[in-house]
Structures are given as structure tokens and as C-alpha cells.
Design an enzyme around this catalytic site. Structure first.
Site, PDB file in Angstrom:
ATOM      1  N   ASN A  22     -23.068  -4.924  16.129  1.00  0.00           N
ATOM      2  CA  ASN A  22     -23.334  -3.812  15.204  1.00  0.00           C
ATOM      3  C   ASN A  22     -22.543  -4.021  13.914  1.00  0.00           C
ATOM      4  O   ASN A  22     -22.639  -5.126  13.345  1.00  0.00           O
ATOM      5  CB  ASN A  22     -23.208  -2.426  15.855  1.00  0.00           C
ATOM      6  CG  ASN A  22     -21.931  -2.117  16.594  1.00  0.00           C
ATOM      7  OD1 ASN A  22     -21.716  -2.583  17.686  1.00  0.00           O
ATOM      8  ND2 ASN A  22     -21.067  -1.302  16.016  1.00  0.00           N
ATOM      9  N   ASP A  23     -21.807  -3.071  13.437  1.00  0.00           N
ATOM     10  CA  ASP A  23     -21.286  -3.059  12.064  1.00  0.00           C
ATOM     11  C   ASP A  23     -20.699  -4.376  11.539  1.00  0.00           C
ATOM     12  O   ASP A  23     -19.924  -5.031  12.244  1.00  0.00           O
ATOM     13  CB  ASP A  23     -20.125  -2.064  11.945  1.00  0.00           C
ATOM     14  CG  ASP A  23     -20.356  -0.790  12.708  1.00  0.00           C
ATOM     15  OD1 ASP A  23     -21.497  -0.513  13.080  1.00  0.00           O
ATOM     16  OD2 ASP A  23     -19.374  -0.075  12.949  1.00  0.00           O
ATOM     17  N   GLN A  39     -18.949  -6.323  14.698  1.00  0.00           N
ATOM     18  CA  GLN A  39     -18.781  -5.772  16.039  1.00  0.00           C
ATOM     19  C   GLN A  39     -19.658  -6.571  16.991  1.00  0.00           C
ATOM     20  O   GLN A  39     -20.875  -6.714  16.770  1.00  0.00           O
ATOM     21  CB  GLN A  39     -19.216  -4.295  16.046  1.00  0.00           C
ATOM     22  CG  GLN A  39     -18.272  -3.392  15.298  1.00  0.00           C
ATOM     23  CD  GLN A  39     -16.982  -3.177  16.089  1.00  0.00           C
ATOM     24  OE1 GLN A  39     -16.940  -2.386  16.988  1.00  0.00           O
ATOM     25  NE2 GLN A  39     -15.945  -3.918  15.740  1.00  0.00           N
ATOM     26  N   PHE A  82     -12.626  -1.972  17.547  1.00  0.00           N
ATOM     27  CA  PHE A  82     -13.691  -1.336  16.784  1.00  0.00           C
ATOM     28  C   PHE A  82     -13.640  -1.769  15.320  1.00  0.00           C
ATOM     29  O   PHE A  82     -12.804  -2.580  14.923  1.00  0.00           O
ATOM     30  CB  PHE A  82     -13.562   0.192  16.892  1.00  0.00           C
ATOM     31  CG  PHE A  82     -14.158   0.777  18.158  1.00  0.00           C
ATOM     32  CD1 PHE A  82     -14.523  -0.023  19.223  1.00  0.00           C
ATOM     33  CD2 PHE A  82     -14.357   2.156  18.264  1.00  0.00           C
ATOM     34  CE1 PHE A  82     -15.069   0.522  20.385  1.00  0.00           C
ATOM     35  CE2 PHE A  82     -14.900   2.715  19.410  1.00  0.00           C
ATOM     36  CZ  PHE A  82     -15.254   1.905  20.473  1.00  0.00           C
ATOM     37  N   SER A  83     -14.484  -1.145  14.506  1.00  0.00           N
ATOM     38  CA  SER A  83     -14.672  -1.592  13.120  1.00  0.00           C
ATOM     39  C   SER A  83     -13.420  -1.485  12.269  1.00  0.00           C
ATOM     40  O   SER A  83     -12.534  -0.664  12.533  1.00  0.00           O
ATOM     41  CB  SER A  83     -15.804  -0.791  12.477  1.00  0.00           C
ATOM     42  OG  SER A  83     -17.013  -1.255  12.996  1.00  0.00           O
ATOM     43  N   ARG A 146     -11.246   6.338  13.177  1.00  0.00           N
ATOM     44  CA  ARG A 146     -11.607   4.915  13.230  1.00  0.00           C
ATOM     45  C   ARG A 146     -12.112   4.341  11.899  1.00  0.00           C
ATOM     46  O   ARG A 146     -12.351   5.041  10.950  1.00  0.00           O
ATOM     47  CB  ARG A 146     -12.670   4.699  14.308  1.00  0.00           C
ATOM     48  CG  ARG A 146     -13.941   5.525  14.169  1.00  0.00           C
ATOM     49  CD  ARG A 146     -14.862   5.213  15.348  1.00  0.00           C
ATOM     50  NE  ARG A 146     -16.128   5.945  15.306  1.00  0.00           N
ATOM     51  CZ  ARG A 146     -16.335   7.118  15.895  1.00  0.00           C
ATOM     52  NH1 ARG A 146     -15.371   7.714  16.561  1.00  0.00           N
ATOM     53  NH2 ARG A 146     -17.515   7.698  15.816  1.00  0.00           N
ATOM     54  N   TRP A 278     -28.545   2.922  15.769  1.00  0.00           N
ATOM     55  CA  TRP A 278     -28.214   3.503  17.074  1.00  0.00           C
ATOM     56  C   TRP A 278     -29.394   4.309  17.591  1.00  0.00           C
ATOM     57  O   TRP A 278     -30.198   4.815  16.816  1.00  0.00           O
ATOM     58  CB  TRP A 278     -27.005   4.451  16.943  1.00  0.00           C
ATOM     59  CG  TRP A 278     -25.733   3.760  16.569  1.00  0.00           C
ATOM     60  CD1 TRP A 278     -25.074   3.857  15.375  1.00  0.00           C
ATOM     61  CD2 TRP A 278     -24.970   2.872  17.379  1.00  0.00           C
ATOM     62  NE1 TRP A 278     -23.943   3.086  15.395  1.00  0.00           N
ATOM     63  CE2 TRP A 278     -23.840   2.474  16.621  1.00  0.00           C
ATOM     64  CE3 TRP A 278     -25.113   2.372  18.679  1.00  0.00           C
ATOM     65  CZ2 TRP A 278     -22.876   1.589  17.110  1.00  0.00           C
ATOM     66  CZ3 TRP A 278     -24.150   1.494  19.166  1.00  0.00           C
ATOM     67  CH2 TRP A 278     -23.046   1.116  18.381  1.00  0.00           C
TER      68      TRP A 278
HETATM   69  C1  FRU Z   1     -20.432   2.598  13.807  1.00  0.00           C
HETATM   70  C2  FRU Z   1     -19.437   2.591  14.968  1.00  0.00           C
HETATM   71  C3  FRU Z   1     -18.028   2.680  14.427  1.00  0.00           C
HETATM   72  C4  FRU Z   1     -17.218   2.071  15.523  1.00  0.00           C
HETATM   73  C5  FRU Z   1     -18.121   0.978  16.006  1.00  0.00           C
HETATM   74  C6  FRU Z   1     -18.009   0.675  17.476  1.00  0.00           C
HETATM   75  O1  FRU Z   1     -21.636   1.989  14.050  1.00  0.00           O
HETATM   76  O2  FRU Z   1     -19.740   3.649  15.859  1.00  0.00           O
HETATM   77  O3  FRU Z   1     -17.640   3.987  14.076  1.00  0.00           O
HETATM   78  O4  FRU Z   1     -15.992   1.572  15.085  1.00  0.00           O
HETATM   79  O5  FRU Z   1     -19.447   1.373  15.696  1.00  0.00           O
HETATM   80  O6  FRU Z   1     -18.727  -0.455  17.809  1.00  0.00           O
END
Ligand code: FRU
Length: 451
Positions: A22-23, A39, A82-83, A146, A278
Site C-alpha cells: 500500500n502507501d 508498505q 507503518f507509513s 501515525r 482500501w
Molecule cells: C494508509 C494506512 C496508514 C498506515 C498504513 C498501514 O493507507 O492505513 O495510515 O500507516 O496504511 O499499512
């Protein structure tokens, strides 16, 4: 190029190879090379314990995969990295990211900000927690804290972090530090709840005065943004002394289905977003990957709008002037359409028989339709456009319309006079037909290979 010999992967967009991503995280220029992290769950095509995948490039167009930079299991990040973001300091590369811990099998979680350091830009040493829950102001949730994004200003380091009030919704907090190790809370930048249930991945750009935030479960406003999770830009002024941000103008970053959590390089006006969303199915799971990043996009703030130009390495292979209608073939590559006084346009892409994705100027607006694109994507949305596979984008009616469409395996990114509309599509592998009809004073069509 990434994964070049596997035709069921994007050819030039960043993915994790096998697994879920992801991110985009940690966009940074270190010793002359562009580093992008993301991620990553390397063991599965579903989200899971988050690692940081890592790629590097000399030109923002050709990416080379590096070893995983961060894996969960250290102090503060037992259950996930996480991010977060990156910054160069003392000729070293530093990562400021969120450590995620589940509380002894209970539902509640803790999110804290951790630091890691690298001398070679490849191997990282963790320093543990540098902004803990005790540094949250009273009344903010330790469970939702976060995605720190760091930059330099006035001889100090600053970072924006997504947070949430215990009795409310998303907030964006500002912290500062002299040395990256010891941080102080400065302010709650917007001073009010966001419209969604949580703010995620804030990104502040000092040079343009732009704050980007992604909001979870944001209620739609008419047909302005229909994704359940939306990324907005806010133009304004940051008061560093009080940590407050006065918003002058706001808008959405992308009009398509698949754009979230963009991050920029501190030193370059370039953003990359997560080109997925998502709470929707991902048909690519069966090919062993889920999630990809957008192409890098140069951004400018002009005439009250965020404008984006894709960065792709391309070679011209066809140019046609005075186009009124044409048929062509393209599956992976780029097309540009330049029209004077455009009145109508219809574009069918990745076409094979009755399967195609369309983009049309109709009723004074752009309408993107992926309902006949191929494999369906199913999401949690309930609004009529989302259920019908439709996205809309305003037409600016300018004398000149300049359109760029970037095609890769499973994605179409459309840019019209700087506005962008980004979506994944899952057509049959051999669907490569393109049909264009235009009504304009003049129209030029150019096709490129991505090299
Ligand atoms: C955004 C998120 C962030 C988090 C990450 C977890 O897409 O929910 O807030 O750090 O993905 O994978």
C-alpha cells in the site's frame, strides 16, 4: 524495469514483486538517487505485518528493487512498520515511521513514531521509539497516531503526524526537533475534526504551502469525491510558532477510483500515490500481487488548483494531425491528445469486442466508465456512480486541451490540463484496441512506447 519478464505485472509502475503493497513511504533523494519505500507484506497478497519495501532510481522512471528496508519485530514496532518518511542528515538516510503494537492479544493497539538510520541507503539500523504516546496532547488516542512526514525549516526538523481525538475524528499534529531524536508537540494544525473517521498520511510541502491528507470513510459531497477514502489537498499558511495551518483553498487530488496516501519528495515537487484503494477487491491477487504505486507526478499549484504531470520515459512511435476519428492499438505506453477548442471527445481504451474502458467529454464534464472494463472490482461504496463504475472530472473549457493517458498492465492514468483521474482495470490480456473520436478546431494524437 521492475518485473520486466512477467507480463502479469505492471511494466513500469512500482509493485512489491510478490505480495501486498500500500502507501508509498520515505520518498527521498540520497546521494543523487531517488529512493522510494512502500508498505509491504511479502508473505501474502493480503495486508498483514507491515514491512518497508524499497526501490531506487536514477531518473524516476526506471526502478531497481533493493532488499526490504524495515521488518517488524523491534522496540515499538513488534507488529508492524507503518507509513512514514525519510530525510537526509549528516550524509545518512533516516527513516521516521510508525511502529505498531498489538496490546497482548487485545483489541487495542499502540502507534508510536520510530527512527531508523542507514549509512549506505540499503541497510538500516533501528533506534526505537522517538515520539511515544506520552507525547500526545491530552485527549488524543494512542491507538491512532501515525504516518509522520518530516521536513526541514529554519534549522529544525518538523513533522506532521495523523492523530485522532478520543471523542472524535482525524486530526493532523505538528511536532519539531533539533536532532531527529527528541521531538516536541507544537500544535493541532487544523484545530478541528476531519470529515472522515481518521486522517492518514499527511504530507506538507513547504514550497507550495500545500497540505495533503487522506481521509478514511469520508462522506461524499455531491459528486465531488465518491471514493470511500479520499485524498485532499489544502493550500494555506503554516504558522510554525503555534503549529496552526490556515486553509485558503481545498480540493481533491485525483478524480479516479484508485489514488490514496500520496507522498512527495521534500526536495522535488513530485508525488507518488498508492494506485489502489482500501475496501475493494483486487483481482490481481491471483497473479501473486496486490497493490501498485502511481507513476511519479510533477506537481504545481496554479490558478487555485493542484496540477499534475506524469513522469514517464517515452519514445514517440506515431503522430497524427487533424484527427477526427482513429483506431489504434495500445496496451502499455502513453498517448497524448492536444485539441484546440474541444467540443466533444470519446475514447475507448483496452478494447476487445464489448470489453473496453471509456473516457468521454459529455454534458460539459469528463466521464470515466470502467463498468465494461473486464473483471469487476467490488467495493463497499453505495453511491450510484461507484456502483455503476463511473467517475467524473470537471472540464475546464480552456481553448487548449492537453490530455495524457498512461497505460500499464492493470491501470489507466488520465491527465487533462493537469487534473488527474487514476483507476485500475482488469481487461483480457489481449485487449489493446483504442478508438478515438473528436470534435474540435484541430486535434493532434501522439503515441509513445515506454522505454
Ligand atoms: C494508509 C494506512 C496508514 C498506515 C498504513 C498501514 O493507507 O492505513 O495510515 O500507516 O496504511 O499499512
Amino acid at each position: 524495469m521492475l518485473d520486466n519478464n512477467n507480463n502479469l505485472r505492471p511494466k513500469f509502475h512500482i509493485t512489491g514483486g510478490y505480495g501486498w503493497i500500500n502507501d508509498p513511504n520515505g520518498l527521498v533523494v540520497f546521494r543523487g538517487r531517488y529512493h522510494v519505500f512502500f508498505q509491504y507484506h511479502p508473505q501474502s497478497v493480503k495486508w498483514g505485518p507491515m514491512h518497508w519495501g524499497h526501490v531506487v532510481s536514477d531518473d524516476l522512471a526506471h526502478w531497481e528493487r533493493l532488499p526490504i528496508a524495515l521488518a517488524p519485530g523491534g522496540s515499538g514496532d513488534t507488529d508492524g512498520c507503518f507509513s512514514g518518511s525519510a530525510i537526509v542528515h549528516d550524509d545518512k538516510l533516516w527513516l521516521l515511521y510508525t511502529g505498531f503494537t498489538k496490546n497482548d492479544g487485545q483489541d487495542t493497539v499502540r502507534q508510536v513514531q520510530c527512527l531508523a538510520e542507514s549509512s549506505d541507503g540499503v541497510h538500516f539500523v533501528k533506534h526505537g521509539v522517538v515520539i511515544g504516546s506520552e507525547q500526545l496532547p491530552i485527549g488524543y488516542a494512542a491507538t491512532d497516531f501515525r504516518d509522520p512526514k518530516v521536513w526541514r525549516h529554519g534549522g529544525k526538523f518538523w513533522c506532521v503526524i495523523a492523530a485522532r481525538k478520543l471523542d472524535g475524528r482525524g486530526r493532523t499534529l505538528l511536532y519539531s526537533s533539533e536532532d531527529l531524536m527528541s521531538w516536541h508537540f507544537v500544535g493541532d494544525m487544523l484545530g478541528k475534526d476531519c470529515k472522515g473517521i481518521m486522517t492518514e498520511c499527511p504530507d506538507y510541502r513547504e514550497s507550495e504551502g500545500l497540505l495533503l491528507v487522506s481521509e478514511q470513510s469520508q462522506p461524499s459531497e455531491g459528486s465531488v469525491h465518491l471514493n470511500y477514502h479520499t485524498t485532499r489537498w489544502m493550500k494555506g499558511k503554516l504558522d510554525y510558532a503555534h503549529g496552526s495551518f490556515a486553509v485558503e483553498k481545498t480540493g481533491i487530488c485525483d478524480y479516479g477510483f484508485d489514488f490514496y496516501a500520496p507522498q512527495s519528495f521534500e526536495t522535488e515537487p513530485v508525488v507518488i500515490g498508492w494506485m489502489s484503494m482500501w475496501d475493494r477487491t483486487m483481482p490481481s491477487e491471483k497473479y501473486g500481487f496486490a497493490g501498485m504505486l502511481t507513476v511519479p507526478r510533477k506537481i504545481e499549484y496554479e490558478h487555485g488548483e493542484l496540477l499534475q504531470t506524469p513522469i514517464v520515459s517515452k519514445r514517440e512511435i506515431l503522430r497524427k494531425k487533424n484527427v477526427e476519428s482513429l483506431k489504434d492499438n495500445i496496451k502499455i505506453g502513453v498517448i497524448e491528445i492536444a485539441a484546440e477548442n474541444l467540443q466533444a471527445l470519446s475514447l475507448r481504451m483496452r478494447k476487445k469486442g464489448d470489453t473496453y474502458t471509456s473516457f468521454e467529454l459529455t454534458g460539459g464534464e469528463w466521464v470515466f466508465d470502467r463498468s465494461r472494463s473486464g473483471e469487476p472490482i467490488v467495493g463497499v461504496e453505495t453511491n450510484a456512480d461507484s456502483l455503476a463504475g463511473i467517475r467524473r472530472m470537471p472540464f475546464d473549457g480552456k481553448e487548449k486541451t492537453e490530455m495524457t493517458v498512461v497505460f500499464d498492465e492493470f491501470s489507466i492514468e488520465i491527465f487533462v490540463n493537469g487534473r488527474s483521474l487514476t483507476s485500475t482495470v482488469y481487461p483480457p490480456q489481449d485487449a489493446d484496441g483504442l478508438e478515438l473520436t473528436v470534435r474540435a478546431d484541430s486535434c493532434e494524437y501522439i503515441k509513445y512506447d515506454v522505454v
